[in-house]
Design a protein around this motif. Structure first.
Motif, PDB file in Angstrom:
ATOM      1  N   ARG A 205       0.854  -1.193   0.000  1.00  0.00           N
ATOM      2  CA  ARG A 205       0.000   0.000   0.000  1.00  0.00           C
ATOM      3  C   ARG A 205       0.888   1.240   0.000  1.00  0.00           C
ATOM      4  O   ARG A 205       1.743   1.406   0.855  1.00  0.00           O
ATOM      5  CB  ARG A 205      -0.914   0.009   1.226  1.00  0.00           C
ATOM      6  CG  ARG A 205      -1.930  -1.141   1.213  1.00  0.00           C
ATOM      7  CD  ARG A 205      -2.618  -1.263   2.566  1.00  0.00           C
ATOM      8  NE  ARG A 205      -3.674  -2.262   2.549  1.00  0.00           N
ATOM      9  CZ  ARG A 205      -3.472  -3.565   2.708  1.00  0.00           C
ATOM     10  NH1 ARG A 205      -2.239  -4.022   2.874  1.00  0.00           N
ATOM     11  NH2 ARG A 205      -4.472  -4.416   2.678  1.00  0.00           N
ATOM     12  N   GLY A 206       0.638   2.124  -0.984  1.00  0.00           N
ATOM     13  CA  GLY A 206       1.428   3.335  -1.066  1.00  0.00           C
ATOM     14  C   GLY A 206       1.001   4.338  -0.025  1.00  0.00           C
ATOM     15  O   GLY A 206      -0.068   4.239   0.579  1.00  0.00           O
ATOM     16  N   THR A 207       1.842   5.301   0.234  1.00  0.00           N
ATOM     17  CA  THR A 207       1.503   6.374   1.174  1.00  0.00           C
ATOM     18  C   THR A 207       1.014   7.580   0.403  1.00  0.00           C
ATOM     19  O   THR A 207       1.438   7.871  -0.711  1.00  0.00           O
ATOM     20  CB  THR A 207       2.744   6.763   1.994  1.00  0.00           C
ATOM     21  OG1 THR A 207       3.805   7.143   1.113  1.00  0.00           O
ATOM     22  CG2 THR A 207       3.206   5.592   2.852  1.00  0.00           C
ATOM     23  N   ALA A 208       0.078   8.295   1.010  1.00  0.00           N
ATOM     24  CA  ALA A 208      -0.515   9.461   0.357  1.00  0.00           C
ATOM     25  C   ALA A 208       0.468  10.618   0.353  1.00  0.00           C
ATOM     26  O   ALA A 208       1.287  10.744   1.244  1.00  0.00           O
ATOM     27  CB  ALA A 208      -1.792   9.850   1.074  1.00  0.00           C
TER      28      ALA A 208
END
Length: 208
Positions: A205-208
């Protein structure tokens, strides 16, 4: 996926060598996938044979209800009556000495079994969680407390084949420690030990 919760029966230290394996099919999965039935099977697996009355007292359930679920588990081959013990009114039940294995891929395209599979997996994970919570809330001496562990490793990056190989190696290590020495048996200070292993992929999951 193998049902690791059923691999080693308690109260049977004389068991040596691998046990027979049964692959759970759709019918037996639907027969097992009930919270109370799974709890009953867990108790019989961990603590050995019991009567409906004894189980009902531990679970806070009606004896008639527990008896009905015991017969249901027996019908699907998960438990059996311990012959030569008890009476017609007080029957003893034990878990059948096989390793149950469940492969979720067997039910991927079976909508009639999807609900039972969901119940089974969620109840199984809840059992794992409850065992850890019980261990943490109990009073253990320093020797046992330092011997136990709750750990995870988050820095692995594996292919499906590598993850399967890792699980096979871990299972082999457990198997080497499972059977008691045939000549001497377990040590006087030995207690039943539960080893829980959960290994699964995580989507990045990427970070915003």
């Amino acid at each position: 996926m193998p049902d690791e919760s059923e691999r080693t029966p308690a109260a049977r230290p004389d068991t040596v060598g691998p046990r027979p394996t049964r692959r759970i099919d759709a019918r037996s999965l639907r027969g097992l996938a009930h919270p109370l039935r799974m709890t009953i099977l867990e108790l019989l697996s961990l603590d050995g044979p019991a009567t409906a009355t004894g189980l009902a007292e531990r679970l806070g359930e009606n004896t008639g209800t527990v008896s009905w679920h015991l017969r249901h588990l027996a019908e699907h081959g998960f438990i059996e009556e311990e012959t030569g013990r008890g009476t017609k009114r007080q029957r003893w039940w034990r878990r059948v000495g096989v390793t149950n294995e469940l492969n979720t891929a067997d039910f991927r395209d079976d909508p009639d079994t999807r609900g039972a599979l969901s119940v089974y997996l969620h109840e199984l994970v809840q059992q794992y969680f409850n065992r850890v919570v019980t261990y943490l809330n109990e009073d253990w001496d320093d020797g046992w407390r330092s011997a136990g562990t709750i750990a995870d490793w988050r820095d692995l990056r594996l292919t499906p084949d590598q993850l399967s190989a890792l699980n096979a190696e871990l299972a082999a290590v457990i198997a080497r420690h499972t059977a008691a020495a045939p000549d001497t048996g377990p040590a006087p200070d030995a207690l039943p030990v539960v080893v829980q292993l959960q290994s699964f992929p995580r989507k990045a999951r990427g970070t915003a």
